[in-house]
Design a protein around this motif. Structure first.
Motif, short mmCIF file in Angstrom:
data_model
loop_
_atom_site.label_atom_id
_atom_site.label_comp_id
_atom_site.label_asym_id
_atom_site.label_seq_id
_atom_site.Cartn_x
_atom_site.Cartn_y
_atom_site.Cartn_z
N TYR A 111 -1.72 2.21 6.15
CA TYR A 111 -0.59 1.48 5.58
C TYR A 111 -0.57 1.71 4.07
CZ TYR A 111 2.53 -2.51 4.77
OH TYR A 111 3.58 -3.31 4.40
N TRP A 112 0.53 2.24 3.56
CA TRP A 112 0.60 2.66 2.15
C TRP A 112 0.31 1.56 1.15
CZ3 TRP A 112 -0.41 7.27 1.00
CH2 TRP A 112 -0.05 8.31 1.83
N PRO A 113 0.85 0.34 1.30
CA PRO A 113 0.52 -0.67 0.29
C PRO A 113 -0.99 -0.93 0.16
CG PRO A 113 2.45 -1.35 1.49
CD PRO A 113 1.91 -0.11 2.20
N GLN A 114 -1.71 -0.84 1.26
CA GLN A 114 -3.16 -1.02 1.19
C GLN A 114 -3.79 0.14 0.42
OE1 GLN A 114 -5.10 -1.52 4.96
NE2 GLN A 114 -7.13 -1.35 4.07
N ALA A 115 -3.32 1.36 0.64
CA ALA A 115 -3.84 2.52 -0.08
C ALA A 115 -3.52 2.41 -1.56
CB ALA A 115 -3.26 3.80 0.50
N ILE A 116 -2.33 1.91 -1.89
CA ILE A 116 -1.95 1.74 -3.29
C ILE A 116 -2.85 0.71 -3.96
CG2 ILE A 116 -0.11 0.89 -4.80
CD1 ILE A 116 1.87 2.17 -2.75
N GLN A 122 -9.41 1.31 -8.02
CA GLN A 122 -10.24 2.40 -8.57
C GLN A 122 -9.82 2.74 -10.00
OE1 GLN A 122 -12.91 3.98 -7.25
NE2 GLN A 122 -12.83 2.60 -5.50
N LEU A 123 -8.53 2.76 -10.24
CA LEU A 123 -8.03 3.05 -11.58
C LEU A 123 -8.47 1.97 -12.57
CD1 LEU A 123 -6.33 5.06 -13.18
CD2 LEU A 123 -4.32 3.72 -12.59
N ASP A 124 -8.33 0.70 -12.19
CA ASP A 124 -8.78 -0.40 -13.05
C ASP A 124 -10.27 -0.30 -13.34
OD1 ASP A 124 -6.22 -1.40 -13.13
OD2 ASP A 124 -6.58 -2.97 -11.62
N TRP A 125 -11.06 0.01 -12.31
CA TRP A 125 -12.51 0.13 -12.48
C TRP A 125 -12.83 1.25 -13.46
CZ3 TRP A 125 -15.83 4.20 -11.21
CH2 TRP A 125 -17.17 3.90 -11.31
#
Length: 134
Positions: A111-116, A122-125
């Motif tokens: 499901y795309w929203p979960q992947a987003i 990951q980006l925030d980390w």
């Protein structure tokens, strides 16, 4: 038959035991995701989106609960044959393991929203961590 019809694609994927997708390069790929949703086990080259969306059976005991298919590294016919022979052996001789791989694939969530959400996490980390010193 010549052409492409998504209805035919989905019927074919739903009616197969295996999907062989030996793409040399594959930035994303949807067929392996569709296949898993139908209980069809993918045999794919370990590259790009195929590697990201198919969890391989490398060790039968360790990977039993996570494997959703078979991956091969090294883009040549011997590596492909080795994985196909393994897949066929599991299919013919280890029915419980094959069924577990199917169930693992059926349980995957693309499901795309979960992947987003995961991408943003990951980006925030990455942005919040200290800069690497070179």
């Amino acid at each position: 038959y010549v052409g492409f019809d998504p209805k035919i694609e989905h019927r074919m994927l739903a009616g197969c035991d295996f999907l062989m997708m030996p793409s040399q390069y594959e930035p994303c790929g949807l067929p392996q995701m569709y296949a898993q949703a139908y209980g069809t086990v993918p045999v794919v080259h370990e590259t790009g989106g195929l590697k990201d969306s198919v969890s391989g059976l490398w060790d039968e005991h360790r990977d039993r609960e996570t494997a959703t298919g078979f991956l091969f590294c090294g883009f040549d016919e011997n590596h492909l044959k080795e994985r196909m022979y393994q897949a066929l052996e599991v299919f013919h001789k280890k029915h419980d393991l094959f069924r577990q791989i199917q169930m693992n694939g059926l349980g995957k969530n693309y499901y795309w929203p979960q992947a987003i959400d995961e991408y943003e996490r990951q980006l925030d980390w990455t942005l919040d961590s200290d800069a690497a010193v070179s």
